[in-house]
Design a protein around this motif. Structure first.
Motif, PDB file in Angstrom:
ATOM      1  N   MET A 159      32.734  48.709  35.769  1.00 17.16           N
ATOM      2  CA  MET A 159      32.459  47.276  35.846  1.00 17.16           C
ATOM      3  C   MET A 159      30.968  46.956  35.682  1.00 17.16           C
ATOM      4  O   MET A 159      30.591  45.806  35.485  1.00 17.16           O
ATOM      5  N   GLU A 178      34.636  38.091  36.818  1.00 18.38           N
ATOM      6  CA  GLU A 178      35.340  39.357  36.987  1.00 18.38           C
ATOM      7  C   GLU A 178      36.558  39.489  36.068  1.00 18.38           C
ATOM      8  O   GLU A 178      36.817  40.565  35.520  1.00 18.38           O
ATOM      9  N   GLU A 179      37.284  38.414  35.880  1.00 14.31           N
ATOM     10  CA  GLU A 179      38.485  38.473  35.048  1.00 14.31           C
ATOM     11  C   GLU A 179      38.135  38.813  33.603  1.00 14.31           C
ATOM     12  O   GLU A 179      38.809  39.633  32.965  1.00 14.31           O
ATOM     13  N   LYS A 186      35.405  40.361  32.583  1.00 10.51           N
ATOM     14  CA  LYS A 186      34.903  41.743  32.565  1.00 10.51           C
ATOM     15  C   LYS A 186      36.068  42.729  32.498  1.00 10.51           C
ATOM     16  O   LYS A 186      36.056  43.671  31.695  1.00 10.51           O
ATOM     17  N   LYS A 187      37.072  42.513  33.337  1.00  5.79           N
ATOM     18  CA  LYS A 187      38.218  43.414  33.356  1.00  5.79           C
ATOM     19  C   LYS A 187      38.970  43.373  32.032  1.00  5.79           C
ATOM     20  O   LYS A 187      39.494  44.397  31.574  1.00  5.79           O
ATOM     21  N   SER A 188      39.023  42.211  31.408  1.00  3.44           N
ATOM     22  CA  SER A 188      39.687  42.093  30.117  1.00  3.44           C
ATOM     23  C   SER A 188      39.008  42.984  29.077  1.00  3.44           C
ATOM     24  O   SER A 188      39.677  43.674  28.290  1.00  3.44           O
ATOM     25  N   LEU A 229      37.203  45.690  29.774  1.00  2.00           N
ATOM     26  CA  LEU A 229      37.431  47.074  30.160  1.00  2.00           C
ATOM     27  C   LEU A 229      38.823  47.555  29.744  1.00  2.00           C
ATOM     28  O   LEU A 229      38.982  48.694  29.291  1.00  2.00           O
ATOM     29  N   TYR A 230      39.817  46.694  29.893  1.00  2.00           N
ATOM     30  CA  TYR A 230      41.176  47.091  29.533  1.00  2.00           C
ATOM     31  C   TYR A 230      41.337  47.209  28.013  1.00  2.00           C
ATOM     32  O   TYR A 230      42.070  48.072  27.523  1.00  2.00           O
ATOM     33  N   HIS A 281      33.099  50.426  41.760  1.00  2.00           N
ATOM     34  CA  HIS A 281      32.894  49.605  40.561  1.00  2.00           C
ATOM     35  C   HIS A 281      33.614  50.173  39.332  1.00  2.00           C
ATOM     36  O   HIS A 281      33.417  49.695  38.221  1.00  2.00           O
ATOM     37  N   GLU A 306      37.125  50.450  37.485  1.00  2.00           N
ATOM     38  CA  GLU A 306      38.452  49.835  37.400  1.00  2.00           C
ATOM     39  C   GLU A 306      39.419  50.849  36.788  1.00  2.00           C
ATOM     40  O   GLU A 306      39.163  51.404  35.708  1.00  2.00           O
ATOM     41  N   ILE A 345      42.297  52.156  34.665  1.00  2.00           N
ATOM     42  CA  ILE A 345      42.977  51.673  33.452  1.00  2.00           C
ATOM     43  C   ILE A 345      44.364  52.299  33.312  1.00  2.00           C
ATOM     44  O   ILE A 345      45.363  51.610  33.190  1.00  2.00           O
TER      45      ILE A 345
END
Length: 212
Positions: free
Chosen positions: A89, A129-130, A132-134, A136-137, A178, A180, A182
């Motif tokens: 993250m 955060e949402e 960022k996670k998008s 990363l995924y 930090h 995430e 996957i």
């Protein structure tokens, strides 16, 4: 046991299947696993910031520890290893290192480097955060698929796993907060014949120029 093979791209794609039964006697050397991961990280990523991080779990005691976390799925114990794929993250904090290497390699100028670093700081650091996670995924999916294709090219089989307790994984394996989670990827050699699965006809999933 080494399973070095050479296959053309089309053969690799067509022969890759999700395998859940593995020959537990087959071990993948650290050298081969490193080669697979080296090919995997050639995958594209947002701003080339490479947010993926890997934990290769190959020791028998650690696979047993992972087994209940992965809801007792048999491939965790049978496979040569299980690779846990994470997204950092705080991936944008590596911009200086990545872009400096690009300057040294002659891929970009110092001026472009500074512009890229400033962009990473301004865009990613203040992103919610949402979003960022998008990222990363998306990037985690790209590197995971490349990893599985690299494994298949070397004669190994894989299965991506989303069914596991991410909270327990972090707790039991001391994963940084930090990072995430996957997916998990079991990797090894299929125990027996691999059976292909069906796919929807291309015309049912593809549109040309407009969605109708």
């Amino acid at each position: 046991m080494s399973t070095q093979t050479t296959q053309d791209f089309h053969s690799v794609v067509k022969s890759r299947h999700s395998v859940r039964q593995y020959d537990s006697s087959v071990k993948i050397s650290k050298e081969e696993m490193t080669e697979i991961l080296q090919e995997a990280i050639l995958a594209p990523s947002s701003s080339n910031l490479q947010p993926w991080r890997f934990l290769v779990i190959e020791q028998e005691d650690l696979k047993k520890k992972l087994h209940p976390i992965a809801f007792n799925q048999g491939q965790v114990l049978q496979a040569s290893a299980v690779i846990a794929v994470f997204g950092d993250m705080e991936w944008y904090e590596h911009a200086e290192e990545i872009y400096s290497d690009a300057v040294k390699a002659g891929f970009m100028t110092e001026e472009v480097k500074q512009a890229f670093i400033a962009s990473a700081e301004n865009v990613y650091r203040h992103m919610d955060e949402e979003r960022k996670k998008s990222i990363l995924y998306t990037d985690g999916g790209l590197v995971s698929m490349q990893l599985m294709l690299s494994a298949r090219a070397k004669g190994y089989d894989t299965v991506p796993m989303g069914g596991y307790d991410k909270i327990k994984l972090h707790e039991e394996f001391n994963i940084p907060t930090h990072y995430e989670s996957i997916m998990l990827i079991a990797i090894g050699k299929a125990e027996g014949p691999v059976h292909p699965t069906s796919r929807l006809p291309l015309e049912k999933v593809t549109y040309w120029n407009e969605m109708k």
